[in-house]
Design a protein around this motif. Structure first.
Motif, mmCIF file in Angstrom:
data_model
loop_
_atom_site.group_PDB
_atom_site.id
_atom_site.type_symbol
_atom_site.label_atom_id
_atom_site.label_comp_id
_atom_site.label_asym_id
_atom_site.label_seq_id
_atom_site.Cartn_x
_atom_site.Cartn_y
_atom_site.Cartn_z
ATOM 1 N N LEU A 89 0.599 -1.289 -0.051
ATOM 2 C CA LEU A 89 0.070 -0.026 0.016
ATOM 3 C C LEU A 89 0.729 1.170 0.204
ATOM 4 O O LEU A 89 0.428 2.341 -0.586
ATOM 5 N N THR A 90 2.163 1.206 0.532
ATOM 6 C CA THR A 90 2.913 2.306 0.695
ATOM 7 C C THR A 90 3.335 2.563 -0.896
ATOM 8 O O THR A 90 3.407 3.856 -1.346
ATOM 9 N N ALA A 91 3.607 1.338 -1.705
ATOM 10 C CA ALA A 91 3.994 1.463 -2.944
ATOM 11 C C ALA A 91 2.855 2.261 -3.671
ATOM 12 O O ALA A 91 2.971 2.926 -4.807
ATOM 13 N N GLN A 92 1.569 1.809 -3.522
ATOM 14 C CA GLN A 92 0.316 2.199 -4.021
ATOM 15 C C GLN A 92 0.176 3.693 -3.869
ATOM 16 O O GLN A 92 -0.082 4.345 -4.853
ATOM 17 N N ALA A 93 0.486 4.076 -2.823
ATOM 18 C CA ALA A 93 0.231 5.484 -2.457
ATOM 19 C C ALA A 93 1.214 6.537 -3.229
ATOM 20 O O ALA A 93 0.908 7.490 -3.858
ATOM 21 N N GLN A 94 2.592 5.929 -3.250
ATOM 22 C CA GLN A 94 3.605 6.774 -4.008
ATOM 23 C C GLN A 94 3.086 6.724 -5.445
ATOM 24 O O GLN A 94 3.373 7.731 -6.111
ATOM 25 N N TRP A 95 2.557 5.560 -6.152
ATOM 26 C CA TRP A 95 2.338 5.358 -7.344
ATOM 27 C C TRP A 95 1.071 6.512 -7.811
ATOM 28 O O TRP A 95 1.374 7.415 -8.583
ATOM 29 N N LEU A 96 0.004 6.535 -6.763
ATOM 30 C CA LEU A 96 -1.057 7.428 -6.856
ATOM 31 C C LEU A 96 -0.480 8.770 -6.817
ATOM 32 O O LEU A 96 -1.132 9.867 -7.526
ATOM 33 N N LEU A 97 0.499 8.987 -5.912
ATOM 34 C CA LEU A 97 0.875 10.883 -5.627
ATOM 35 C C LEU A 97 1.752 11.133 -7.059
ATOM 36 O O LEU A 97 1.527 12.203 -7.384
ATOM 37 N N THR A 98 2.400 9.949 -7.618
ATOM 38 C CA THR A 98 3.138 10.354 -8.795
ATOM 39 C C THR A 98 2.008 10.470 -10.124
ATOM 40 O O THR A 98 2.061 11.545 -10.829
ATOM 41 N N ASN A 99 1.167 9.591 -10.161
ATOM 42 C CA ASN A 99 0.385 9.553 -11.334
ATOM 43 C C ASN A 99 -1.035 10.277 -10.905
ATOM 44 O O ASN A 99 -2.037 9.351 -10.510
ATOM 45 N N THR A 100 -1.059 11.450 -11.024
ATOM 46 C CA THR A 100 -2.090 12.150 -10.344
ATOM 47 C C THR A 100 -3.549 11.959 -11.285
ATOM 48 O O THR A 100 -4.737 12.646 -10.960
ATOM 49 N N GLY A 101 -3.580 11.540 -12.487
ATOM 50 C CA GLY A 101 -4.684 11.348 -13.289
ATOM 51 C C GLY A 101 -5.484 10.435 -13.106
ATOM 52 O O GLY A 101 -6.352 10.063 -13.723
ATOM 53 N N TYR A 102 -5.247 9.573 -12.079
ATOM 54 C CA TYR A 102 -5.984 8.406 -12.037
ATOM 55 C C TYR A 102 -6.550 8.331 -10.581
ATOM 56 O O TYR A 102 -6.176 8.999 -9.502
ATOM 57 N N ALA A 103 -7.954 7.841 -10.361
ATOM 58 C CA ALA A 103 -8.683 7.575 -9.498
ATOM 59 C C ALA A 103 -8.751 6.050 -9.085
ATOM 60 O O ALA A 103 -8.450 5.383 -9.825
ATOM 61 N N ALA A 104 -9.243 5.752 -7.831
ATOM 62 C CA ALA A 104 -9.131 4.424 -7.448
ATOM 63 C C ALA A 104 -10.422 4.116 -6.878
ATOM 64 O O ALA A 104 -10.868 4.718 -5.915
ATOM 65 N N ILE A 105 -11.006 2.830 -7.007
ATOM 66 C CA ILE A 105 -12.172 2.183 -6.027
ATOM 67 C C ILE A 105 -11.347 1.130 -5.381
ATOM 68 O O ILE A 105 -10.800 0.077 -6.087
ATOM 69 N N ILE A 106 -11.434 1.021 -4.301
ATOM 70 C CA ILE A 106 -10.884 -0.185 -3.598
ATOM 71 C C ILE A 106 -12.083 -1.077 -3.040
ATOM 72 O O ILE A 106 -13.129 -0.991 -2.457
ATOM 73 N N GLU A 107 -11.922 -2.335 -3.517
ATOM 74 C CA GLU A 107 -13.019 -3.247 -3.428
ATOM 75 C C GLU A 107 -12.485 -4.380 -2.361
ATOM 76 O O GLU A 107 -11.590 -4.879 -2.359
#
Lengths: 434, 175
Positions: free
Chosen positions: B84-102
């Motif tokens: 999840l730490t890696a996911q957060a870093q990726w999301l902070l870098t790639n700001t054009g994406y949203a996510a739904i957590i299932e």
């Protein structure tokens, strides 16, 4: 069911019955009027009552309908476990005219306590079904058990169920449930790509009709008390939402749609005007009620634990639900307006999906213990717990409208009814796409 | 399965894709649904090249789109925290994406309870990502309870694959 028995056995049976009747006659002093035939459900052991239901008479154009209707009536009654029909081959007398006299001695001789006669006529697409149920010993018609039903031929099955309902209720004193429908989730496909559709069927598995396509997950549908609406959980919007469907038009609407929440496990109140359900926000769920007319939403619990699977008591004054506030899943009862909840379950394992019986006397539930699922019942104070089934995935019991029988989704597609008898044998199962 | 049933399945997929439903499950499930783009208001999200660190395919395969949970738990494990730490870093870098957590559960539990449990798992992941600086407006949660297993199980090793929270990306931040 009522397949012809082999001749020698049948002969033996008839002889034995005749002997018993003969012996009884010798001992009896002047014949007095007896109590009408009656089954008291709930007694520890119920001996099936012998009844005779010769094939209904064709009074014109009935063709197969007369035979099929008779078959359904017999199947309904025998399915309860409370009746045993005497095979037609063992019957001495023939009923050739619906309004003709009945040779009661012939029916006594084969030990039939109740005789059901009927007649069917069809003209065009109209069908008329009439029947009488007799108290054989007293030679009388059972009070109120002489009726006629008329309608279109496609309703023949319902008419047969109505005949059985009347007979059942006259003899047991309970309301019948054969002319009732079950709403369920029909599942197909492999477990990891399951397709689910909302469907209804007659209580015996006939007349399946699908209410939704399989494009979104549907869960746990319930009929309104009047049967004209269904409330269920649908993923149609992309998120779990409690949804109301009008059965006649199939129109549906999402009931509660706050962003960031999920709503599920809905059930109607006994008057059908409110729906109680779970609302989840941020991983925590509590129990809410929604007034269907005004749209007013009220929160009934406020706890950091899981609160779900609420069900009203039949008088509408209390709600039974499950909660893991004490650590594991247990069953609690609270006032319908919210407030302090009392835990009623206390045995080993986890208790969930409690459902109050329509008579108010029992609560059915799902229990998980040692890797097994069970359907059980307990008194509303948690006493007299009894487990009725044991299997891997047996959950979510439902009561039949008369409060005597419960349905539960067993294996995917399989719907089973369990009679409230001491041995809790399955009394019926119908298989949909299994 | 009959041809009719297959076509129903296909229609189901198209409808789901049309409402951008995160109903994608199973290994490669996201790829299958994402590929069903086309006309009729269907949002199409390119998966991209798994070697391109800004692609969804890279996120799913290299960063890791899911974390697993212990029986009846929604606490994130040390392994899960790393993912999840890696996911957060990726999301902070790639700001054009949203996510739904299932959030998902294995089948050992009632439907209602497992819907709650899945929601708790999804919320735990959401809270962790927010704690790592991902804007809450880019994250939504959903629970499937035990309705969407990826494995058909009779053993614990298998059940553990179903007790999961999957971060499903879509283009367009600020849902």
């Amino acid at each position: 069911m009522t397949r012809p028995v082999r001749a020698p056995f049948r002969m033996f049976l008839v002889t034995l019955c005749a002997l018993l009747v003969g012996a009884g006659m010798q001992l009896a002093t002047p014949v007095m009027a007896q109590e009408p035939p009656r089954i008291v459900i709930g007694s520890a052991v119920i001996e099936p009552m012998p009844i005779a239901a010769p094939t209904f008479i064709d009074e014109g154009g009935a063709g197969d309908y007369a035979r099929e209707i008779t078959r359904v009536v017999i199947s309904d009654l025998e399915g309860t476990g409370f009746f045993r029909t005497i095979p037609e081959e063992a019957q001495i007398s023939r009923v050739t005219s619906f309004d003709g006299g009945i040779a009661f001695e012939d029916w006594k001789a084969i030990n039939a306590q109740v005789l059901v006669t009927g007649a069917v006529s069809v003209a065009g697409d109209r069908i008329t079904v009439k029947f009488r149920a007799y108290d054989v010993f007293n030679g009388t018609t059972l009070d109120g058990a002489a009726l006629q039903f008329a309608g279109t031929t496609d309703g023949w099955r319902r008419m047969a169920h109505k005949v059985a309902d009347v007979i059942y209720s006259k003899i047991t004193g309970e309301s019948g449930y054969f002319d009732s429908r079950v709403v369920f989730v029909s599942e197909s496909g492999p477990k990891n790509a399951r397709l689910k559709r909302l469907a209804v069927m007659d209580y015996d598995g006939a007349n399946v009709a699908y209410l939704t396509d399989s494009s979104s997950i549907v869960l746990a549908p319930r009929f309104s008390p009047q049967g004209e609406r269904i409330v269920y959980t649908s993923f149609e919007t992309g998120f779990p939402r409690i949804t109301l469907m009008d059965v006649a038009s199939l129109q549906r609407r999402t009931l509660e749609e706050q962003p960031g929440t999920m709503t599920f496990a809905p059930r109607f109140s006994p008057d059908g005007r409110t729906v109680v359900f779970s609302l989840e926000r941020g991983g925590n769920s509590d129990i809410y009620v929604l007034d269907l007319d005004s749209g007013v939403l009220s929160q009934l619990t406020n706890s950091p634990s899981i609160e779900t699977a609420p069900s009203f008591s039949p008088d509408g004054s209390q709600i039974v639900f499950e909660s893991d506030r004490s650590g594991g899943q247990q069953i609690y009862v609270m006032p319908a307006g919210g407030g302090e909840a009392t835990r009623i379950s206390g045995g080993e394992g986890r208790y969930g999906t409690p459902v109050w019986s329509p008579r108010g006397d029992y609560i059915a539930f799902t229990k998980q213990n040692a890797g097994r699922f069970h359907i059980g019942v307990m008194r509303t104070d948690g006493s007299e717990e009894r487990l009725l089934t044991a299997s891997f995935l047996d959950e979510g019991p439902t009561w039949a409208p008369n409060g005597r029988d419960r349905w539960s989704g067993k294996r995917p597609g399989l719907v089973a009814a369990f009679a409230m008898k001491s041995d809790a044998q399955p009394i019926h199962s119908g298989c949909q796409s299994c | 399965m009959s041809i009719a049933a297959k076509s129903v399945l296909l229609i189901g997929f198209l409808v789901l894709a049309a409402c951008n439903n995160p109903d994608r499950y199973g290994a490669g499930g996201a790829g299958g649904a994402g590929g069903a783009g086309g006309a009729g208001g269907i949002d199409t999200t390119g998966l991209g090249d798994p070697n391109n660190p800004t692609s969804i395919a890279y996120f799913n395969q290299t960063v890791g789109d899911r974390v697993l949970f212990a029986v009846d738990q929604s606490t994130i494990s040390p392994e899960g925290r790393a993912v999840l730490t890696a996911q957060a870093q990726w999301l902070l870098t790639n700001t054009g994406y949203a996510a739904i957590i299932e959030g998902h559960a294995d089948e050992r539990g009632t439907r209602e309870y497992n819907l709650n449990l899945g929601a708790k798992r999804a919320a735990a992941v959401q809270n962790f990502l927010i704690s790592q600086g991902v804007p809450p407006g880019r994250l939504r949660t959903i629970s499937y309870g035990k309705e969407r297993p990826i494995e058909i199980c009779s053993t614990e090793a298998c059940y553990s694959q179903n007790r999961r929270a999957v971060t499903v990306l879509s283009a367009g931040a600020g849902v």
